[in-house]
Write an enzyme that holds these catalytic residues in place. Sequence first.
Site, PDB file in Angstrom:
ATOM      1  N   ALA A   1       0.831  -1.207   0.000  1.00 50.58           N
ATOM      2  CA  ALA A   1       0.000   0.000   0.000  1.00 50.58           C
ATOM      3  C   ALA A   1       0.865   1.256   0.000  1.00 50.58           C
ATOM      4  O   ALA A   1       0.621   2.189  -0.786  1.00 50.58           O
ATOM      5  CB  ALA A   1      -0.919  -0.010   1.226  1.00 50.58           C
TER       6      ALA A   1
ATOM      7  N   CYS B   1       2.711 -12.788  -0.011  1.00 48.90           N
ATOM      8  CA  CYS B   1       1.850 -13.833  -0.581  1.00 48.90           C
ATOM      9  C   CYS B   1       2.680 -14.989  -1.147  1.00 48.90           C
ATOM     10  O   CYS B   1       2.204 -16.118  -1.256  1.00 48.90           O
ATOM     11  CB  CYS B   1       0.981 -13.268  -1.695  1.00 48.90           C
ATOM     12  SG  CYS B   1       0.241 -11.682  -1.292  1.00 48.90           S
TER      13      CYS B   1
ATOM     14  N   ASP C   1      -3.701  -3.130   4.719  1.00 48.16           N
ATOM     15  CA  ASP C   1      -4.184  -3.998   5.801  1.00 48.16           C
ATOM     16  C   ASP C   1      -4.528  -3.242   7.077  1.00 48.16           C
ATOM     17  O   ASP C   1      -5.151  -3.800   7.975  1.00 48.16           O
ATOM     18  CB  ASP C   1      -3.107  -5.037   6.163  1.00 48.16           C
ATOM     19  CG  ASP C   1      -3.040  -6.183   5.177  1.00 48.16           C
ATOM     20  OD1 ASP C   1      -3.779  -6.153   4.178  1.00 48.16           O
ATOM     21  OD2 ASP C   1      -2.242  -7.104   5.410  1.00 48.16           O
TER      22      ASP C   1
ATOM     23  N   TYR D   1     -16.514 -21.658 -24.494  1.00 49.13           N
ATOM     24  CA  TYR D   1     -16.564 -23.122 -24.428  1.00 49.13           C
ATOM     25  C   TYR D   1     -15.681 -23.746 -25.510  1.00 49.13           C
ATOM     26  O   TYR D   1     -15.760 -23.364 -26.669  1.00 49.13           O
ATOM     27  CB  TYR D   1     -18.002 -23.649 -24.611  1.00 49.13           C
ATOM     28  CG  TYR D   1     -18.016 -25.105 -25.046  1.00 49.13           C
ATOM     29  CD1 TYR D   1     -17.506 -26.093 -24.194  1.00 49.13           C
ATOM     30  CD2 TYR D   1     -18.442 -25.486 -26.317  1.00 49.13           C
ATOM     31  CE1 TYR D   1     -17.445 -27.420 -24.603  1.00 49.13           C
ATOM     32  CE2 TYR D   1     -18.395 -26.812 -26.729  1.00 49.13           C
ATOM     33  CZ  TYR D   1     -17.894 -27.772 -25.870  1.00 49.13           C
ATOM     34  OH  TYR D   1     -17.820 -29.078 -26.281  1.00 49.13           O
TER      35      TYR D   1
END
Length: 459
Positions: free
Chosen positions: A13, A46, A289, A432
Amino acid sequence: MAQRLIVIGGDAAGMAAASQARRRRDRGDLEIVAFERGHFTSYSACGIPYWISGLVPERDELIARDPATFREKFAIDVRMRHEVTAIDLDRREVVARDLGNGGEVRERFDTLVYATGAVPTKPDWARTDTGGVFGVQTLDDGAALRAWLESEPRPRRAVVVGGGYIGVEMAEALIQRGLSVTLVEQAEQPMSTVDPDMAELVTDAMRAVGITIRTGLAVTGLEETDGRVSAVVTVEGPIPADLVVLGLGVRPNTALAEASGLPLGVTGGVRVDRRMRVPGAPGVWAAGDCVETVHRVTGMPVHVPLGTHANKQGRVAGINIGGGYATFLGVIGTAVTKVCDLEVGRTGLRERDARAAGFEFVSVIAQSTNRAGYYPGSRPMTVKLIAEKPSGRLLGAQIVGWSEAAKRIDTLAVALWNGMTVDDMTALDLGYAPPYAPVWDPVLIAARKAVDALTVSRR
Ligand SMILES: Cc1cc2nc3c(=O)[nH]c(=O)nc-3n(C[C@H](O)[C@H](O)[C@H](O)COP(=O)(O)OP(=O)(O)OC[C@H]3O[C@@H](n4cnc5c(N)ncnc54)[C@H](O)[C@@H]3O)c2cc1C
């Protein structure tokens, strides 16, 4: 004279805000100083589980931009190993301690970005000074854990405490490194970010790869021998361990904000408006956070500590500081993870959230496959939808399955973000071809099933 922006916190951030502000204002107009108490800037926490597992071999691959890059390319004065210890809103200055030499500096600001992240939950028994007990919040934590894994005597038995996505990812990482792994969770299921029926699929997959799962079990302490952890103590007795990983969740890191009089919300995060300004504190912004945000489905305040939000919120703050206009419109709780090959995605409300928010709803589970049934590699996929009754508006979705499962949640997240009904969704023009989906995509099958459930419920 140039104005001065001070950023507290040099990760997602904070550095997103600093970089965006710099893109819009040159150094003659805006001086930018960023304080980071750790050793790294713009790193990916992460990625830590994948570095621990060995999938990502080098720590530095987790660093997007180092301090030198920020200094040279962005003219951002990054002060590493500097911890901000006080903010004086009246005098408009911060006090920072140089963790290298113990010295103290005071810096004036016109504009402040508060981006201090989150603090891991640590009950009294969770002493990370015991050898072999680790959090996984920072790259330093990851480095310490890797060093332990490679030290003698080699740890063989790992206990992961906490079954949230970090605990689950760490359990996977350690099993891949050949340890015997027990995951202990106080609640009745790990992965409580999805409903119990979907979490059961995750639990089964974890057991199938050899992870022992103990649920409904509270950890009360640690045992150690010669300074090394030897067991995790639970109400049902000790579980032997040479390595303990703590994944007990986080709370917003707001101690400094609170001490300086910045407003906190009901979730404990710093309050911000949609432009990431802190109300009642002119020139002060917050992101990541450490802040509270709003859930777009319930309209309620929430604290959702995820990198995806931290980066976006930092960017919004930076654009606004730079003189532009940007807003952060809240979250819907989209998240993805995996346990070995099993992928998990979720967005919106779980059944318990929908109930707590006072919605009437139907929920359906549709079984399908990721590819045409005859195509090699076809595997089961389970999609759960929660739709408001009687409107049919999508409230939440969860997917568990093998390849191509997790990122399908994005289709559902877009539908949910835009307030679509499950009826609208049955007509979606989704791609598809046999290698990618059955002729009726699992998302469409689930939407049709939800429409049927709504029809029955209206009778
Ligand atoms: C193991 C793990 C896996 C994760 N996986 C995912 C994932 O898959 N997807 C996802 O979206 N999110 C994930 N996250 C969450 C994500 O990493 C965080 O949401 C994100 O890093 C938050 O960014 P931030 O800048 O708000 O806070 P942080 O990244 O915590 O950065 C805050 C920085 O501020 C510094 N700081 C704090 N106080 C001070 C002070 N007083 N003075 C100076 N510096 C200070 C800290 O040292 C820190 O570097 C994961 C997190 C972990 C730990």
